[in-house]
Design an enzyme around this catalytic site. Structure first.
Site, short mmCIF file in Angstrom:
data_model
loop_
_atom_site.label_atom_id
_atom_site.label_comp_id
_atom_site.label_asym_id
_atom_site.label_seq_id
_atom_site.Cartn_x
_atom_site.Cartn_y
_atom_site.Cartn_z
N LYS A 219 34.32 32.15 -33.33
CA LYS A 219 33.13 32.57 -34.09
C LYS A 219 31.92 31.81 -33.57
O LYS A 219 32.06 30.78 -32.91
CB LYS A 219 33.33 32.31 -35.59
N LEU B 156 52.41 22.18 -43.19
CA LEU B 156 52.67 20.98 -44.00
C LEU B 156 53.58 21.30 -45.17
O LEU B 156 53.71 22.40 -45.59
CB LEU B 156 51.36 20.38 -44.49
N GLY C 162 43.49 29.99 -37.54
CA GLY C 162 42.63 30.98 -38.19
C GLY C 162 42.98 31.29 -39.63
O GLY C 162 42.33 32.12 -40.25
N CYS C 163 44.01 30.65 -40.17
CA CYS C 163 44.50 31.04 -41.49
C CYS C 163 44.17 30.04 -42.60
O CYS C 163 44.47 30.30 -43.76
CB CYS C 163 46.00 31.27 -41.44
N ARG D 153 48.77 27.10 -38.22
CA ARG D 153 48.61 28.55 -38.42
C ARG D 153 47.15 28.86 -38.14
O ARG D 153 46.33 28.94 -39.06
CB ARG D 153 49.02 28.96 -39.83
N LEU E 212 40.79 27.64 -43.51
CA LEU E 212 39.44 27.92 -44.00
C LEU E 212 38.90 29.24 -43.49
O LEU E 212 38.03 29.85 -44.11
CB LEU E 212 38.50 26.78 -43.60
N ASP E 213 39.41 29.70 -42.34
CA ASP E 213 38.91 30.96 -41.76
C ASP E 213 39.48 32.21 -42.41
O ASP E 213 39.00 33.31 -42.18
CB ASP E 213 39.17 30.99 -40.25
#
EC number: 3.5.1.-
Length: 152
Positions: A84, A152, A121-122, A119, A124-125
């Site tokens: 981004k 985690l 992009g999974c 993971r 905060l994005d």
């Protein structure tokens, strides 16, 4: 302590491990997502910034969305998938796929065989892991690169 959650479900090239990403083998290259401005002010990006530094080195590469910036640390590569324009924006699956393709090219040119990542992009994005994992499988299907995803 890392706990291996699967080995090879239905031919998947992704192995899932419950544990600390930074406890992965020191021979694994690492990957995570950032913005063009290289702010890395939240989420796991903060840990990458503290651990590996190199913000000016990353900025000097002048990478755009859909590309990958790279640092070399202690004999392994640290991949910064540019997904981004700004830290406050959200990525697209298209930009993620393009940046993964760029990372794959770098891996193949530089003999990288093992990648560890969260993971991507999974967090905060807010991308959906079922879509991201399908893109990862597709991008790396014709390679021998092993991908380990840490949670985690």
């Amino acid at each position: 302590m890392a706990t291996r959650l699967n080995e090879d479900p239905e031919g998947s090239r992704i192995t899932y491990v419950k544990g600390d990403l930074f406890a992965c083998p020191k021979t694994d290259s690492l990957a995570h997502c950032i913005s063009e401005d290289c702010r890395m002010g939240a989420g796991i990006a903060v840990l990458f910034k503290k651990r590996f530094g190199g913000v000016q080195e990353l900025l000097s590469q002048q990478k755009k969305s859909g590309e990958v910036a790279v640092l070399k640390r202690d004999g392994r590569y640290i991949y910064y998938l540019i997904t981004k324009k700004r830290a406050s924006h959200k990525p697209t699956y298209e930009n993620l796929q393009k940046s993964l393709e760029a990372m794959k090219s770098h891996c193949l040119k530089n003999g990288v065989t093992d990648l560890s990542m969260p993971r991507i992009g999974c967090g905060l994005d807010r991308l959906q892991w079922e879509n991201v994992s399908a893109i990862l499988e597709e991008v790396f299907e014709s390679t021998d690169i092993k991908i380990t995803v840490y949670t985690l």
